[in-house]
Design a protein around this motif. Structure first.
Motif, PDB file in Angstrom:
ATOM      1  N   SER A  26       0.864  -1.174   0.000  1.00  0.00           N
ATOM      2  CA  SER A  26       0.000   0.000   0.000  1.00  0.00           C
ATOM      3  C   SER A  26       0.901   1.225   0.000  1.00  0.00           C
ATOM      4  O   SER A  26       1.936   1.236   0.657  1.00  0.00           O
ATOM      5  CB  SER A  26      -0.875  -0.003   1.259  1.00  0.00           C
ATOM      6  N   HIS A  27       0.483   2.238  -0.705  1.00  0.00           N
ATOM      7  CA  HIS A  27       1.295   3.460  -0.747  1.00  0.00           C
ATOM      8  C   HIS A  27       1.481   4.037   0.649  1.00  0.00           C
ATOM      9  O   HIS A  27       2.530   4.594   0.955  1.00  0.00           O
ATOM     10  CB  HIS A  27       0.665   4.504  -1.657  1.00  0.00           C
ATOM     11  N   LEU A  28       0.481   3.901   1.480  1.00  0.00           N
ATOM     12  CA  LEU A  28       0.581   4.457   2.828  1.00  0.00           C
ATOM     13  C   LEU A  28       1.503   3.639   3.729  1.00  0.00           C
ATOM     14  O   LEU A  28       1.832   4.070   4.821  1.00  0.00           O
ATOM     15  CB  LEU A  28      -0.807   4.603   3.444  1.00  0.00           C
ATOM     16  N   GLU A  29       1.942   2.485   3.279  1.00  0.00           N
ATOM     17  CA  GLU A  29       2.927   1.695   4.022  1.00  0.00           C
ATOM     18  C   GLU A  29       4.351   2.041   3.597  1.00  0.00           C
ATOM     19  O   GLU A  29       5.305   1.589   4.214  1.00  0.00           O
ATOM     20  CB  GLU A  29       2.677   0.200   3.802  1.00  0.00           C
ATOM     21  N   CYS A  30       4.505   2.821   2.572  1.00  0.00           N
ATOM     22  CA  CYS A  30       5.823   3.183   2.053  1.00  0.00           C
ATOM     23  C   CYS A  30       6.353   4.406   2.805  1.00  0.00           C
ATOM     24  O   CYS A  30       5.735   5.478   2.761  1.00  0.00           O
ATOM     25  CB  CYS A  30       5.720   3.488   0.564  1.00  0.00           C
ATOM     26  N   PRO A  31       7.499   4.274   3.517  1.00  0.00           N
ATOM     27  CA  PRO A  31       8.036   5.411   4.271  1.00  0.00           C
ATOM     28  C   PRO A  31       8.373   6.611   3.383  1.00  0.00           C
ATOM     29  O   PRO A  31       8.156   7.762   3.774  1.00  0.00           O
ATOM     30  CB  PRO A  31       9.296   4.864   4.935  1.00  0.00           C
ATOM     31  N   THR A  32       8.901   6.347   2.210  1.00  0.00           N
ATOM     32  CA  THR A  32       9.256   7.449   1.309  1.00  0.00           C
ATOM     33  C   THR A  32       8.007   8.196   0.865  1.00  0.00           C
ATOM     34  O   THR A  32       7.972   9.433   0.876  1.00  0.00           O
ATOM     35  CB  THR A  32      10.025   6.917   0.081  1.00  0.00           C
ATOM     36  N   PHE A  33       6.984   7.473   0.497  1.00  0.00           N
ATOM     37  CA  PHE A  33       5.744   8.114   0.057  1.00  0.00           C
ATOM     38  C   PHE A  33       5.108   8.890   1.205  1.00  0.00           C
ATOM     39  O   PHE A  33       4.660  10.020   1.026  1.00  0.00           O
ATOM     40  CB  PHE A  33       4.765   7.071  -0.498  1.00  0.00           C
ATOM     41  N   ARG A  34       5.094   8.325   2.408  1.00  0.00           N
ATOM     42  CA  ARG A  34       4.528   9.013   3.575  1.00  0.00           C
ATOM     43  C   ARG A  34       5.305  10.307   3.857  1.00  0.00           C
ATOM     44  O   ARG A  34       4.716  11.330   4.189  1.00  0.00           O
ATOM     45  CB  ARG A  34       4.505   8.093   4.791  1.00  0.00           C
ATOM     46  N   ARG A  35       6.634  10.271   3.705  1.00  0.00           N
ATOM     47  CA  ARG A  35       7.455  11.470   3.912  1.00  0.00           C
ATOM     48  C   ARG A  35       7.097  12.537   2.867  1.00  0.00           C
ATOM     49  O   ARG A  35       6.970  13.716   3.191  1.00  0.00           O
ATOM     50  CB  ARG A  35       8.940  11.120   3.858  1.00  0.00           C
ATOM     51  N   LEU A  36       6.905  12.109   1.635  1.00  0.00           N
ATOM     52  CA  LEU A  36       6.518  13.054   0.582  1.00  0.00           C
ATOM     53  C   LEU A  36       5.158  13.680   0.882  1.00  0.00           C
ATOM     54  O   LEU A  36       4.954  14.873   0.684  1.00  0.00           O
ATOM     55  CB  LEU A  36       6.493  12.349  -0.777  1.00  0.00           C
TER      56      LEU A  36
END
Length: 150
Positions: free
Chosen positions: A113-123
């Motif tokens: 899930s995109h919300l499980e991706c640390p990089t995406f959450r930081r963005l």
């Protein structure tokens, strides 16, 4: 060089005759007269139309350009206005770059899930922080407001 017929100006610039007439009504350009029913323009109108196109692509409204241009003289463009618009464009570029990077990462991220991706959450956090700190934006020109509303 002789004067250019309105159709010739339209052909050379890609600006429709109706727009040329509108620009003339607003004082951005001036015809030199008429040959029959057709407006005639000094060849210098081609450069002036280039300036108008540049101004439009930079986001200046017709009203703003009308204040900068005198009908027959050279444009008197306040350099501070140009610098402020360039700063605004820089802000927009930064915002759009962040959005682009977020979308590319989301499209390629291997996390379930995109919300499980640390990089995406930081963005997402960075975008949210930038949105809350953003200075009030100037009103959009009418053509952009209409496009966004529709």
């Amino acid at each position: 060089m002789t004067d250019l017929d309105i159709a010739e100006v339209a052909r050379r610039t890609g600006v429709p005759p109706s727009t040329l007439r509108y620009y003339e009504e607003r004082g951005l350009i001036a015809s030199t007269g008429r040959r029959g029913l057709r407006r005639q323009f000094d060849p210098g109108v081609l450069e002036r139309l280039g300036l108008i196109a540049l101004g439009r692509s930079a986001g200046f409204s017709i009203a703003e350009m009308t204040r900068m241009f005198t009908p027959l003289g050279r444009p008197e463009i306040d350099r501070r206005v140009l610098a402020a618009r360039a700063d605004e464009i820089d802000r927009t570029i930064r915002e759009l770059t962040a959005v682009r990077d977020s979308l590319r990462h989301a499209a390629e991220c291997p996390a379930p899930s995109h919300l499980e991706c640390p990089t995406f959450r930081r963005l997402v956090r960075t975008a949210a922080a930038g949105a809350s700190r953003a200075a009030p934006r100037p009103a959009l020109p009418r053509r952009r407001r209409a496009a966004e509303a529709g």
